[in-house]
Design a protein around this motif. Sequence first.
Motif, PDB file in Angstrom:
ATOM      1  N   PHE A 268       0.936  -1.194  -0.032  1.00 35.04           N
ATOM      2  CA  PHE A 268       0.038  -0.034  -0.001  1.00 35.04           C
ATOM      3  C   PHE A 268       0.845   1.219  -0.139  1.00 35.04           C
ATOM      4  N   GLY A 269       1.692   1.338   0.780  1.00 35.86           N
ATOM      5  CA  GLY A 269       2.626   2.532   1.084  1.00 35.86           C
ATOM      6  C   GLY A 269       3.523   2.849  -0.025  1.00 35.86           C
ATOM      7  N   LEU A 270       4.165   1.793  -0.775  1.00 35.00           N
ATOM      8  CA  LEU A 270       5.199   2.073  -1.889  1.00 35.00           C
ATOM      9  C   LEU A 270       4.579   1.969  -3.391  1.00 35.00           C
ATOM     10  N   ASN A 271       3.093   1.930  -3.187  1.00 36.80           N
ATOM     11  CA  ASN A 271       2.558   1.979  -4.464  1.00 36.80           C
ATOM     12  C   ASN A 271       2.854   3.128  -5.370  1.00 36.80           C
ATOM     13  N   PRO A 272       3.410   2.998  -6.443  1.00 39.98           N
ATOM     14  CA  PRO A 272       3.788   4.236  -7.105  1.00 39.98           C
ATOM     15  C   PRO A 272       2.729   5.065  -7.726  1.00 39.98           C
ATOM     16  N   LYS A 273       1.736   4.324  -7.768  1.00 41.75           N
ATOM     17  CA  LYS A 273       0.343   4.763  -8.444  1.00 41.75           C
ATOM     18  C   LYS A 273      -0.214   5.848  -7.386  1.00 41.75           C
ATOM     19  N   ARG A 274       0.138   5.730  -6.131  1.00 43.63           N
ATOM     20  CA  ARG A 274      -0.562   6.486  -5.032  1.00 43.63           C
ATOM     21  C   ARG A 274       0.314   7.892  -4.763  1.00 43.63           C
ATOM     22  N   ASP A 275      -0.429   8.873  -5.090  1.00 41.59           N
ATOM     23  CA  ASP A 275       0.057  10.176  -4.878  1.00 41.59           C
ATOM     24  C   ASP A 275      -0.128  10.723  -3.296  1.00 41.59           C
ATOM     25  N   ILE A 276       1.229  10.727  -2.754  1.00 42.51           N
ATOM     26  CA  ILE A 276       1.104  11.103  -1.249  1.00 42.51           C
ATOM     27  C   ILE A 276       0.629  12.377  -1.144  1.00 42.51           C
ATOM     28  N   HIS A 277       0.783  13.167  -1.884  1.00 43.09           N
ATOM     29  CA  HIS A 277       0.376  14.606  -1.608  1.00 43.09           C
ATOM     30  C   HIS A 277      -1.021  14.830  -2.093  1.00 43.09           C
ATOM     31  N   ALA A 278      -1.644  13.931  -2.636  1.00 41.48           N
ATOM     32  CA  ALA A 278      -3.207  14.206  -2.438  1.00 41.48           C
ATOM     33  C   ALA A 278      -3.907  13.627  -1.591  1.00 41.48           C
ATOM     34  N   LEU A 279      -4.559  14.613  -0.611  1.00 39.11           N
ATOM     35  CA  LEU A 279      -5.264  14.641   0.419  1.00 39.11           C
ATOM     36  C   LEU A 279      -6.863  14.568   0.336  1.00 39.11           C
ATOM     37  N   PRO A 280      -7.288  13.618   0.997  1.00 43.51           N
ATOM     38  CA  PRO A 280      -8.975  13.375   0.842  1.00 43.51           C
ATOM     39  C   PRO A 280      -9.568  14.923   1.090  1.00 43.51           C
ATOM     40  N   SER A 281     -10.511  15.251   0.291  1.00 38.57           N
ATOM     41  CA  SER A 281     -11.093  16.655   0.944  1.00 38.57           C
ATOM     42  C   SER A 281     -12.272  16.484   1.809  1.00 38.57           C
ATOM     43  N   PRO A 282     -12.259  17.312   2.867  1.00 30.46           N
ATOM     44  CA  PRO A 282     -13.509  17.310   3.805  1.00 30.46           C
ATOM     45  C   PRO A 282     -14.648  17.765   3.105  1.00 30.46           C
ATOM     46  N   LEU A 283     -14.592  18.541   1.970  1.00 30.34           N
ATOM     47  CA  LEU A 283     -15.656  19.138   1.223  1.00 30.34           C
ATOM     48  C   LEU A 283     -16.522  18.145   0.498  1.00 30.34           C
ATOM     49  N   ILE A 284     -16.044  17.008   0.261  1.00 32.33           N
ATOM     50  CA  ILE A 284     -16.830  15.945  -0.511  1.00 32.33           C
ATOM     51  C   ILE A 284     -18.252  15.671   0.354  1.00 32.33           C
ATOM     52  N   GLY A 285     -19.271  15.796  -0.486  1.00 33.14           N
ATOM     53  CA  GLY A 285     -20.642  15.808  -0.046  1.00 33.14           C
ATOM     54  C   GLY A 285     -21.191  16.973   0.732  1.00 33.14           C
ATOM     55  N   LYS A 286     -20.389  17.757   0.899  1.00 30.64           N
ATOM     56  CA  LYS A 286     -20.851  19.212   1.432  1.00 30.64           C
ATOM     57  C   LYS A 286     -21.158  20.191   0.357  1.00 30.64           C
ATOM     58  N   PRO A 287     -21.994  21.280   0.775  1.00 33.84           N
ATOM     59  CA  PRO A 287     -22.056  22.332  -0.203  1.00 33.84           C
ATOM     60  C   PRO A 287     -20.849  23.004  -0.594  1.00 33.84           C
ATOM     61  N   ALA A 288     -20.666  23.232  -1.897  1.00 33.57           N
ATOM     62  CA  ALA A 288     -19.619  23.977  -2.386  1.00 33.57           C
ATOM     63  C   ALA A 288     -19.680  25.230  -1.498  1.00 33.57           C
ATOM     64  N   PRO A 289     -18.448  25.887  -1.436  1.00 35.32           N
ATOM     65  CA  PRO A 289     -18.513  27.393  -0.857  1.00 35.32           C
ATOM     66  C   PRO A 289     -19.001  28.101  -1.724  1.00 35.32           C
ATOM     67  N   GLU A 290     -19.457  29.388  -1.266  1.00 36.66           N
ATOM     68  CA  GLU A 290     -20.246  30.295  -2.132  1.00 36.66           C
ATOM     69  C   GLU A 290     -19.234  31.346  -2.606  1.00 36.66           C
ATOM     70  N   PHE A 291     -18.969  31.872  -3.586  1.00 35.90           N
ATOM     71  CA  PHE A 291     -18.165  33.037  -3.946  1.00 35.90           C
ATOM     72  C   PHE A 291     -18.750  33.924  -4.668  1.00 35.90           C
ATOM     73  N   ALA A 292     -18.359  35.224  -4.670  1.00 40.11           N
ATOM     74  CA  ALA A 292     -18.799  36.296  -5.540  1.00 40.11           C
ATOM     75  C   ALA A 292     -17.608  37.072  -5.838  1.00 40.11           C
ATOM     76  N   LEU A 293     -17.144  37.084  -6.913  1.00 37.60           N
ATOM     77  CA  LEU A 293     -15.656  37.682  -7.301  1.00 37.60           C
ATOM     78  C   LEU A 293     -15.628  38.703  -8.467  1.00 37.60           C
ATOM     79  N   PRO A 294     -14.859  39.281  -8.674  1.00 39.96           N
ATOM     80  CA  PRO A 294     -14.879  40.318  -9.939  1.00 39.96           C
ATOM     81  C   PRO A 294     -14.526  39.222 -11.133  1.00 39.96           C
ATOM     82  N   ASP A 295     -14.901  39.461 -12.254  1.00 43.45           N
ATOM     83  CA  ASP A 295     -14.710  38.642 -13.423  1.00 43.45           C
ATOM     84  C   ASP A 295     -13.193  39.221 -14.185  1.00 43.45           C
TER      85      ASP A 295
END
Lengths: 184, 150
Positions: free
Chosen positions: A20-47
């Motif tokens: 599991f740990g040395l699997n070259p296909k696993r990206d150790i820098h990719a972290l699970p996002s706590p945002l999955i399944g939650k509402p997307a943050p709202e934003f209103a920014l200049p174009d």
Amino acid sequence: MWKFLLPFAAFVALVVLFAFGLNPKRDIHALPSPLIGKPAPEFALPDVLDASRTVSNATLKGQVYLVNVWGTWCVECRVEHEALLAISQQHVVPIIGIDWSVDHGMGESDKAKQWLERLGNPYSQVAFDKEGRTAIDFGVYAAPETFLVDRQGNVIFKLISGMTQEVWEKEFLPRIAAAGKGGA
Amino acid sequence: MSRGSPRLPALALAAALAAALAGIGIACAEPPAAGLDAQGQLQNPELQVRFERIAKELRCLQCQNESIADSNADLARDLRRQVREMLVAGKSDDAIFSFMTDRYGEFVRFAPPLSPKTALIWGAPFFMLLLGGAVIYRVVRQRSRMPLDE
């Protein structure tokens, strides 16, 4: 009995751990996002293309859409640009760009404008995140990051790395089909 | 020759570890008064103390093994600004930590709170200590049964 079984069990445990740990296909820098399944943050920014206009995801309620966080300072964003262009031409879902300014200057907005004029614009709208606050709300730490938002406004998938045709077909299209098409 | 119990030093070590962990858990939250100066630094020295403690406890996800207090990355600078602003707004330490974990996940904290998901991380050192103690205990007992001259 234990004398032989215990070392053997430890050996098997190590093999599993290393597999599991040395699997070259696993990206150790990719972290699970706590945002999955939650509402997307709202934003209103200049174009980015017209600073007098506002880009907000409030207007996208009821649609499936992508949020792509990028910046002209980001090498991997340049790499994924072609793939984003190709995807935008399929008109499957709208792609909202968030131009992440890391130096908090206005320069990034001008550079982004030139970039889109020169290389083509895959985005239906591009927002300018001058202070990096929207990037923090989305939990972005390594551009480019792409979020898939469903009709209910929930984040259902996050890609931490450049978009490619392969990832688009494997990870995004099935989820978009399941979420119901958004219409670009 | 002495054959003192190996459990005693192990117990002392466990007690020291537990004390250190309790120290980490202590948190204080007091309403702040002052704002930020022109450089974006905290004017209130009490808030500055809290800021430094919180910033050391948050991981810079761009560089992963540095805290946002140590990192020069742009994101670390933005997150330091976020922490300062929340302190000035009177937010508690817990509120600031949950703001961060809501966005970046538990990994953003160097010492994640004890929960079923993190029980393995917190428990592993004690488990290893017990395991080591048990092994030493067995070995010492076995040897104590051996004749002195072989």
